[in-house]
Motif scaffolding. Structure first.
Motif, mmCIF file in Angstrom:
data_model
loop_
_atom_site.group_PDB
_atom_site.id
_atom_site.type_symbol
_atom_site.label_atom_id
_atom_site.label_comp_id
_atom_site.label_asym_id
_atom_site.label_seq_id
_atom_site.Cartn_x
_atom_site.Cartn_y
_atom_site.Cartn_z
ATOM 1 N N LEU A 3 45.218 47.913 27.123
ATOM 2 C CA LEU A 3 46.083 47.955 27.942
ATOM 3 C C LEU A 3 46.190 46.609 28.854
ATOM 4 C CD1 LEU A 3 47.740 49.842 29.774
ATOM 5 C CD2 LEU A 3 45.967 50.410 31.003
ATOM 6 N N LEU A 4 44.711 46.072 29.248
ATOM 7 C CA LEU A 4 44.853 44.876 29.806
ATOM 8 C C LEU A 4 45.854 43.846 29.099
ATOM 9 C CD1 LEU A 4 41.150 44.742 31.278
ATOM 10 C CD2 LEU A 4 43.466 45.627 32.412
ATOM 11 N N GLN A 5 45.690 43.488 28.026
ATOM 12 C CA GLN A 5 46.435 42.635 27.130
ATOM 13 C C GLN A 5 47.890 43.093 27.269
ATOM 14 O OE1 GLN A 5 43.542 43.404 23.689
ATOM 15 N NE2 GLN A 5 43.883 41.203 23.344
ATOM 16 N N LYS A 6 48.244 44.198 27.336
ATOM 17 C CA LYS A 6 49.646 44.658 27.360
ATOM 18 C C LYS A 6 50.155 44.361 28.890
ATOM 19 C CE LYS A 6 49.285 48.312 23.818
ATOM 20 N NZ LYS A 6 49.305 49.570 23.642
ATOM 21 N N ILE A 7 49.444 44.560 29.713
ATOM 22 C CA ILE A 7 49.855 44.189 31.299
ATOM 23 C C ILE A 7 49.952 42.512 31.211
ATOM 24 C CG2 ILE A 7 49.106 44.109 33.610
ATOM 25 C CD1 ILE A 7 47.499 46.650 32.878
ATOM 26 N N CYS A 8 49.206 41.993 30.605
ATOM 27 C CA CYS A 8 49.319 40.311 30.656
ATOM 28 C C CYS A 8 50.837 40.041 30.150
ATOM 29 C CB CYS A 8 48.213 39.676 29.975
ATOM 30 S SG CYS A 8 46.657 39.428 30.625
ATOM 31 N N SER A 65 39.569 38.148 27.946
ATOM 32 C CA SER A 65 40.528 37.114 28.472
ATOM 33 C C SER A 65 41.402 37.636 29.431
ATOM 34 C CB SER A 65 41.025 36.156 27.335
ATOM 35 O OG SER A 65 40.153 35.353 26.531
ATOM 36 N N ALA A 66 42.111 38.771 29.048
ATOM 37 C CA ALA A 66 43.235 39.428 30.029
ATOM 38 C C ALA A 66 42.380 39.815 30.998
ATOM 39 C CB ALA A 66 43.734 40.552 29.072
ATOM 40 N N LYS A 67 41.416 40.521 30.895
ATOM 41 C CA LYS A 67 40.791 40.898 32.345
ATOM 42 C C LYS A 67 40.364 39.717 33.120
ATOM 43 C CE LYS A 67 36.891 43.369 34.072
ATOM 44 N NZ LYS A 67 35.890 44.522 33.778
ATOM 45 N N PHE A 68 40.020 38.626 32.678
ATOM 46 C CA PHE A 68 39.774 37.415 33.452
ATOM 47 C C PHE A 68 41.081 36.968 34.063
ATOM 48 C CE2 PHE A 68 39.498 32.759 33.979
ATOM 49 C CZ PHE A 68 38.175 32.770 34.822
ATOM 50 N N GLY A 121 50.132 39.790 42.604
ATOM 51 C CA GLY A 121 48.696 39.301 42.792
ATOM 52 C C GLY A 121 47.806 40.862 42.930
ATOM 53 N N GLY A 122 48.427 41.795 43.754
ATOM 54 C CA GLY A 122 47.661 42.913 43.999
ATOM 55 C C GLY A 122 47.500 43.739 42.956
ATOM 56 N N VAL A 123 48.646 44.086 42.072
ATOM 57 C CA VAL A 123 48.578 44.900 40.899
ATOM 58 C C VAL A 123 47.374 43.943 39.780
ATOM 59 C CG1 VAL A 123 50.056 45.821 38.884
ATOM 60 C CG2 VAL A 123 51.022 45.840 41.334
ATOM 61 N N ALA A 124 47.735 42.694 39.516
ATOM 62 C CA ALA A 124 47.040 42.098 38.689
ATOM 63 C C ALA A 124 45.370 42.290 38.914
ATOM 64 C CB ALA A 124 47.144 40.651 38.744
ATOM 65 N N GLY A 128 42.829 44.377 36.720
ATOM 66 C CA GLY A 128 41.685 43.868 36.139
ATOM 67 C C GLY A 128 40.285 44.385 36.637
ATOM 68 N N LEU A 129 40.457 44.968 37.866
ATOM 69 C CA LEU A 129 39.122 45.409 38.322
ATOM 70 C C LEU A 129 39.051 47.039 37.900
ATOM 71 C CD1 LEU A 129 39.008 43.826 41.716
ATOM 72 C CD2 LEU A 129 37.460 43.317 39.967
ATOM 73 N N LYS A 130 40.121 47.631 37.932
ATOM 74 C CA LYS A 130 39.891 49.281 37.676
ATOM 75 C C LYS A 130 40.387 49.809 36.470
ATOM 76 C CE LYS A 130 38.347 49.430 42.170
ATOM 77 N NZ LYS A 130 37.288 50.184 42.027
ATOM 78 N N LEU A 131 41.236 48.945 35.686
ATOM 79 C CA LEU A 131 41.742 49.740 34.590
ATOM 80 C C LEU A 131 41.034 49.394 33.370
ATOM 81 C CD1 LEU A 131 45.502 49.187 34.961
ATOM 82 C CD2 LEU A 131 44.354 51.220 35.299
ATOM 83 N N ASP A 132 41.171 50.243 32.276
ATOM 84 C CA ASP A 132 40.666 49.836 31.026
ATOM 85 C C ASP A 132 39.027 49.314 31.158
ATOM 86 O OD1 ASP A 132 41.126 49.888 28.204
ATOM 87 O OD2 ASP A 132 41.613 47.879 28.265
#
Length: 134
Positions: A3-8, A65-68, A121-124, A128-132
């Motif tokens: 999911l984080l990679q898709k968000i990226c 990497s996506a999370k970072f 910024g807020g969504v990212a 990164g901190l809460k999802l997946d």
């Protein structure tokens, strides 16, 4: 792909769209303001493109990497939007270093110029901190 990679990948599209605003006929006025609200220069465009490439590489590389990317990018862009409200300029384009502070303002133009950074910024940062987490 996580999911984080898709968000990226969504961020790639959004950031490339932001970088293209000056180059789409009809979106800038006679003074060069996108939507009549803010001016984007070549430095702003380069920052958006560099951020989009960072998001793309993060998405293709790994979930970590996506999370970072989401955490660091999110914190930087969120902070830039906050500085925009307090000073009228952000720090990512070095505006706070090259312009005198315009002071705190919640006018329509200030909101329109800074809310996109606050949202991106807020969504990212949140993603990164809460999802997946699993």
């Amino acid at each position: 792909m996580s999911l984080l990679q898709k968000i990226c990948l969504v961020y790639v599209a959004v950031l490339l769209a932001a970088a293209s605003l000056n180059y789409i006929p009809g979106l800038t006025d006679a003074e060069g303001l996108a939507f009549g609200i803010f001016a984007l220069d070549i430095f702003d465009d380069a920052l958006h493109v560099a951020s989009a490439l960072w998001a793309l590489f993060a998405a293709l590389w790994s979930k970590q990497s996506a999370k970072f990317f989401l955490i660091v990018f999110g914190a930087l862009y969120l902070g830039d939007g906050v500085f925009g409200f307090f000073t009228g300029y952000g720090y990512l384009d070095l505006g706070i270093f090259t312009n005198a502070s315009a002071g705190l303002s919640f006018t329509f133009l200030r909101l329109a110029a800074n809310v996109p950074h606050l949202l991106l910024g807020g969504v990212a940062l949140w993603a990164g901190l809460k999802l997946d987490r699993a």
